[in-house]
Motif scaffolding. Structure first.
Motif, PDB file in Angstrom:
ATOM      1  N   ARG A 171       3.550  -2.128   4.731  1.00  0.00           N
ATOM      2  CA  ARG A 171       3.831  -2.971   3.565  1.00  0.00           C
ATOM      3  C   ARG A 171       3.177  -2.391   2.308  1.00  0.00           C
ATOM      4  O   ARG A 171       3.770  -2.414   1.216  1.00  0.00           O
ATOM      5  CB  ARG A 171       3.323  -4.392   3.818  1.00  0.00           C
ATOM      6  N   LYS A 172       1.941  -1.888   2.475  1.00  0.00           N
ATOM      7  CA  LYS A 172       1.258  -1.285   1.330  1.00  0.00           C
ATOM      8  C   LYS A 172       1.997  -0.042   0.842  1.00  0.00           C
ATOM      9  O   LYS A 172       2.065   0.224  -0.372  1.00  0.00           O
ATOM     10  CB  LYS A 172      -0.178  -0.913   1.712  1.00  0.00           C
ATOM     11  N   VAL A 173       2.542   0.737   1.780  1.00  0.00           N
ATOM     12  CA  VAL A 173       3.304   1.930   1.401  1.00  0.00           C
ATOM     13  C   VAL A 173       4.559   1.532   0.629  1.00  0.00           C
ATOM     14  O   VAL A 173       4.909   2.142  -0.401  1.00  0.00           O
ATOM     15  CB  VAL A 173       3.661   2.766   2.641  1.00  0.00           C
ATOM     16  N   LYS A 174       5.246   0.477   1.103  1.00  0.00           N
ATOM     17  CA  LYS A 174       6.444  -0.006   0.402  1.00  0.00           C
ATOM     18  C   LYS A 174       6.105  -0.459  -1.012  1.00  0.00           C
ATOM     19  O   LYS A 174       6.821  -0.183  -1.982  1.00  0.00           O
ATOM     20  CB  LYS A 174       7.071  -1.161   1.184  1.00  0.00           C
ATOM     21  N   LYS A 175       4.991  -1.176  -1.100  1.00  0.00           N
ATOM     22  CA  LYS A 175       4.556  -1.674  -2.409  1.00  0.00           C
ATOM     23  C   LYS A 175       4.196  -0.516  -3.336  1.00  0.00           C
ATOM     24  O   LYS A 175       4.504  -0.529  -4.538  1.00  0.00           O
ATOM     25  CB  LYS A 175       3.356  -2.599  -2.220  1.00  0.00           C
ATOM     26  N   ALA A 176       3.538   0.519  -2.768  1.00  0.00           N
ATOM     27  CA  ALA A 176       3.127   1.666  -3.578  1.00  0.00           C
ATOM     28  C   ALA A 176       4.319   2.466  -4.089  1.00  0.00           C
ATOM     29  O   ALA A 176       4.244   3.126  -5.127  1.00  0.00           O
ATOM     30  CB  ALA A 176       2.204   2.565  -2.763  1.00  0.00           C
ATOM     31  N   ARG A 177       5.425   2.439  -3.331  1.00  0.00           N
ATOM     32  CA  ARG A 177       6.618   3.176  -3.750  1.00  0.00           C
ATOM     33  C   ARG A 177       7.192   2.632  -5.066  1.00  0.00           C
ATOM     34  O   ARG A 177       7.828   3.356  -5.833  1.00  0.00           O
ATOM     35  CB  ARG A 177       7.685   3.118  -2.656  1.00  0.00           C
ATOM     36  N   SER A 178       6.990   1.317  -5.268  1.00  0.00           N
ATOM     37  CA  SER A 178       7.502   0.703  -6.507  1.00  0.00           C
ATOM     38  C   SER A 178       6.495   0.788  -7.643  1.00  0.00           C
ATOM     39  O   SER A 178       6.756   0.318  -8.753  1.00  0.00           O
ATOM     40  CB  SER A 178       7.872  -0.763  -6.252  1.00  0.00           C
ATOM     41  N   SER A 179       5.329   1.379  -7.342  1.00  0.00           N
ATOM     42  CA  SER A 179       4.286   1.506  -8.351  1.00  0.00           C
ATOM     43  C   SER A 179       4.515   2.771  -9.176  1.00  0.00           C
ATOM     44  O   SER A 179       5.093   3.761  -8.710  1.00  0.00           O
ATOM     45  CB  SER A 179       2.901   1.550  -7.695  1.00  0.00           C
ATOM     46  N   ASP A 183      -0.540   8.655  -7.284  1.00  0.00           N
ATOM     47  CA  ASP A 183      -1.732   8.827  -6.446  1.00  0.00           C
ATOM     48  C   ASP A 183      -1.887   7.694  -5.439  1.00  0.00           C
ATOM     49  O   ASP A 183      -2.341   7.902  -4.314  1.00  0.00           O
ATOM     50  CB  ASP A 183      -2.987   8.899  -7.317  1.00  0.00           C
ATOM     51  N   GLU A 184      -1.515   6.502  -5.848  1.00  0.00           N
ATOM     52  CA  GLU A 184      -1.624   5.344  -4.940  1.00  0.00           C
ATOM     53  C   GLU A 184      -0.676   5.492  -3.762  1.00  0.00           C
ATOM     54  O   GLU A 184      -1.044   5.223  -2.617  1.00  0.00           O
ATOM     55  CB  GLU A 184      -1.324   4.064  -5.710  1.00  0.00           C
ATOM     56  N   SER A 189       0.183   6.459   1.857  1.00  0.00           N
ATOM     57  CA  SER A 189       0.996   7.194   2.843  1.00  0.00           C
ATOM     58  C   SER A 189       0.105   7.991   3.788  1.00  0.00           C
ATOM     59  O   SER A 189       0.374   8.081   4.990  1.00  0.00           O
ATOM     60  CB  SER A 189       1.961   8.141   2.121  1.00  0.00           C
ATOM     61  N   ARG A 190      -0.968   8.589   3.237  1.00  0.00           N
ATOM     62  CA  ARG A 190      -1.897   9.358   4.067  1.00  0.00           C
ATOM     63  C   ARG A 190      -2.607   8.445   5.070  1.00  0.00           C
ATOM     64  O   ARG A 190      -2.768   8.793   6.239  1.00  0.00           O
ATOM     65  CB  ARG A 190      -2.905  10.092   3.183  1.00  0.00           C
ATOM     66  N   ILE A 191      -3.030   7.268   4.589  1.00  0.00           N
ATOM     67  CA  ILE A 191      -3.662   6.296   5.507  1.00  0.00           C
ATOM     68  C   ILE A 191      -2.682   5.895   6.597  1.00  0.00           C
ATOM     69  O   ILE A 191      -3.039   5.804   7.784  1.00  0.00           O
ATOM     70  CB  ILE A 191      -4.154   5.055   4.733  1.00  0.00           C
ATOM     71  N   PHE A 192      -1.419   5.668   6.198  1.00  0.00           N
ATOM     72  CA  PHE A 192      -0.391   5.276   7.173  1.00  0.00           C
ATOM     73  C   PHE A 192      -0.176   6.388   8.210  1.00  0.00           C
ATOM     74  O   PHE A 192      -0.013   6.129   9.406  1.00  0.00           O
ATOM     75  CB  PHE A 192       0.911   4.956   6.445  1.00  0.00           C
ATOM     76  N   SER A 193      -0.177   7.660   7.754  1.00  0.00           N
ATOM     77  CA  SER A 193       0.000   8.797   8.663  1.00  0.00           C
ATOM     78  C   SER A 193      -1.172   8.896   9.640  1.00  0.00           C
ATOM     79  O   SER A 193      -0.985   9.138  10.835  1.00  0.00           O
ATOM     80  CB  SER A 193       0.107  10.097   7.867  1.00  0.00           C
TER      81      SER A 193
END
Length: 740
Positions: A171-179, A183-184, A189-193
């Motif tokens: 969810r955080k990755v999805k949210k960051a994509r719209s940011s 860098d966010e 994405s790195r945390i998700f990986s």
């Protein structure tokens, strides 16, 4: 761990946190400490001596065991990677304690070495309680599967935690994509990986770790897909098996399954053992020759008798297309030490490295407990040198693994299985060890037998054995046979259902028998040749399919010996061995040559003394020499195996007890300071109570019989290089020139 943002930090933390589990590991090791122990004897001084003389060997063994401990800790890290450090320590403590509880319930003999068992009576009572639970009781099942259950709970909790964190991070990755902040997105994405990789490591390696912790003893053999017309051969040998346990109706409850199969047997008779010690007896079985010819006469033979190709029934079978497999535990440590002719050996070895490893393992009880799980028992083969963990179900598990390798090969199988549970110290698994036992006056069972003699330098203290302890010892022995019998039933059912027995030859026998306090025979085997218990074992043969013979055509042989097994098997499976150079003869076929060995006679001798003192276990005078540890040396060029020092190799054979046996009599020759002393016994006098040469009413008859039998034995011995040295008092001595 699941919020790490940098790959390098993740890998370093992941590996470092696995070392956290060493904290509960060492705590549990300390609580359930035993020091360095083997067969109930403190070996710390021996380990210290070895450390001084062979420091590299001790260091390598220690590293191997610590590495094994770390691998277990890494497995715990796999199934608990989402826990905090505090909870990992708690989880590790629970897991290691669960493994300790399991070994207490299954192998209480191991716990006799622990200081807590010796000092805290309540704890010993707890062990006795859980180890005597009925084999089908739910509480016993819970105890056996406890480590698996603990890991399963941790695995399930971590699965949910991983899924939860992955869901939240996605969810955080999805949210960051719209940011608008790149860098966010990169950070999330790195945390998700990292979380994804952590999940994959957890799931894949955690599943493997979980699978290997299962505690199933179920026998599951592969189907026979060899498609062979030649019969398979299955040897089920039982260390220390006495003939009366199958023949005497009063022992019908000891091995009920095997006893029920006897009416189907082609042959069931008592078999005389040449040397009632495991190594020489197996060489006699394999070669068809007495040990004096084969060159293996002790448990510690020299290199010269173990190198080079040998004519054995196993080697001959392998050369003609058989897959020859050996499976055993501690008593089978002879199989890797002699060229029997194996395609595969699934058994420990006995050498200096094994002694050191086993001593160190005994000091780290959590490793000892975890590696007794069926799938982990072969991680450190030296663990199987522990007599208190001689579980026939573990042997069955190993048979399954070995047969899986060979079941699809277009070759017949020659499987040799050797069970150790009935060997001293008779440490049967729970609940079998208590099946026939009566509690002592304090309400205790014994978990294993301790030696009856305590050696202190050149002296020996013989402990007076109370009758109740003798009865408990005999019950322990019978319990070991009962545990083996239960496993044999499972194996026979599986072998039959999977098509292995349809065309087969099955042999069941002991490498020797056992004295169990009858008359003055004492306890054990190999230190004397009197009586009909330690040197007589049953031979049972079943023939199916192409191996069958017409029972009416089987020659009648009043004397059956271990040396007859090899030619008997060879004839039934059409394997050629040179019968012109062996002592034995086929039992199920008419022989075609005159044997080099006198017909209807048997020879017998002792091994090296494992007991000490001027009197033998039968209370007869004998020549003494130093205790075993002073007799042996280490052959660094032969895998650090033990052998008798050359300075003793000449003298020991000269003072052996010897016997010559026919259908009616047993002549015994014992070497004393004055020369060889003779005694004559009826074979029906099973406890050797009556020396016929002391019967004044028939002294001439018995002296004549003894003289004739002595002449036969001495003729045989001189043909094998033994010298007869006359003494000044009309007696004589035996002398041998034994090559190293």
């Amino acid at each position: 761990m699941l919020t790490v943002k940098i790959w390098r930090v993740f890998w370093v933390r992941y590996l470092l946190e696995s070392f956290i589990f060493l904290i509960p590991f060492f705590i549990v090791s300390l609580i359930f400490s035993s020091g360095f122990v083997y067969m109930g004897q403190d070996t710390s001084s021996i380990i210290l001596t070895i450390f001084k003389t062979q420091p590299n060997l001790v260091f390598v063994s220690l590293l191997k065991i610590i590495f094994t401990a770390w691998i277990i800790c890494l497995g715990l890290q796999f199934v608990s990677s989402s826990f905090t450090i505090k909870y990992k320590i708690i989880f590790g403590l629970i897991f290691f304690v669960s493994a300790i509880i399991r070994i207490c319930g299954l192998y209480p003999g191991v716990t006799e070495n622990w200081l807590i068992t010796q000092k805290v009576e309540f704890f010993r009572d707890f062990i006795q309680f859980i180890s005597t639970l009925n084999d089908s009781a739910r509480r016993r099942t819970l105890i056996e599967w406890l480590p698996f259950i603990i890991i399963s709970i941790s695995f399930t909790l971590n699965l949910f935690i991983h899924i939860k964190y992955l869901t939240q991070q996605s969810r955080k990755v999805k949210k960051a994509r719209s940011s608008i902040h790149v860098d966010e997105l990169d950070k999330e994405s790195r945390i998700f990986s990292i979380q994804g990789v952590s999940f994959l490591i957890f799931f894949i390696f955690g599943s493997i770790f979980l699978y290997n912790l299962n505690s199933s003893f179920k026998v599951n053999l592969p189907k026979n897909s060899t498609n062979q017309a030649r019969p398979h051969v299955f040897i089920f040998a039982i260390d220390s098996l006495r003939f009366d346990r199958l023949n005497d109706p009063k022992y019908a409850n000891v091995m009920p399954f095997l006893k029920s199969k006897l009416p189907e047997a082609t042959l069931f008779k008592p078999m005389l053992v040449g040397i009632p010690r495991t190594f020489p007896s197996w060489v006699e079985i394999a070669t068809g020759n007495y040990a004096s010819k084969a060159g293996v006469r002790t448990m510690f033979p020299p290199r010269s008798s173990k190198i080079g190709k040998k004519q054995t029934i196993f080697e001959s079978a392998k050369e003609t297309g058989y897959s020859t497999i050996f499976v055993s535990d501690f008593a089978g440590d002879i199989f890797p030490r002699y060229p029997f002719g194996a395609s595969e050996i699934n058994a420990p070895s006995s050498n200096l490295g094994t002694l050191v490893e086993n001593g160190i393992i005994s000091a780290f009880s959590p490793i000892q407990a975890i590696l007794t799980l069926p799938n982990l028992q072969r991680v450190l083969p030296s663990l199987l040198e522990t007599p208190e963990i001689s579980d026939p179900r573990l042997i069955a598990n190993s048979i399954s693994k070995s047969l899986n390798k060979f079941s699809n090969f277009s070759r017949p199988v020659f499987l040799t299985t050797f069970f150790s549970t009935a060997h001293f110290p008779y440490a049967s698994p729970g609940p079998w060890y208590a099946k026939f036992q009566k509690k002592d006056t304090k309400g205790n069972y014994i978990f294993r037998k301790t030696p009856d003699q305590i050696v202190t330098q050149n002296d020996i203290n013989i402990i007076t054995i109370p009758e109740y302890l003798k009865e408990q010892t005999i019950s322990l022995y019978d319990s070991g046979l009962n545990a083996i019998d239960d496993t044999l039933k499972d194996l026979f059912d599986e072998l039959n259902n999977k098509g292995w027995l349809k065309n087969s030859m099955i042999l069941i026998f002991g490498d020797h028998g056992e004295n169990l306090y009858e008359g003055n025979l004492g306890m054990g085997h190999g230190d004397g040749v009197a009586g009909e218990h330690s040197n007589v074992t049953p031979l049972v043969i079943f023939l199916n399919g192409n191996a069958q013979v017409n029972k009416a055509d089987i020659p009648i042989k009043p004397i059956i010996r271990t040396i007859d097994i090899a030619p008997t098997i060879a004839r039934r499976i059409n394997v050629k061995i040179n019968e012109q150079i062996i002592d034995g003869e086929p039992l199920l076929d008419v022989k075609e040559k005159i044997s080099d060995f006198p017909e209807n006679s048997a020879y017998m001798e002792t091994g090296i003394w494992f007991t000490s003192g001027f009197l033998s276990p039968e209370n007869y005078p004998r020549m003494i020499y130093p205790k075993v540890t002073s007799l042996i040396d280490i052959d660094a060029g032969m895998n650090f195996e033990f052998y008798i020092r050359p300075s003793y190799s000449q003298s020991i054979p000269g003072v052996k007890e010897r016997a010559w046996i026919n259908e009616t009599y047993r002549l015994i020759a014992r070497t004393t300071k004055a020369g060889v002393s003779l005694s004559l016994h009826l074979r029906t006098d099973k406890n050797a109570k009556y020396n016929l040469l002391e019967d004044s009413s028939n002294i001439n008859l018995y002296q004549s019989i003894a003289k004739e039998m002595l002449n036969q034995m001495n003729k045989y011995l001189t043909s094998r290089g033994v010298e007869i040295i006359l003494s000044g008092n009309g007696s004589f001595f035996y002398a041998e020139n034994v090559s190293q």
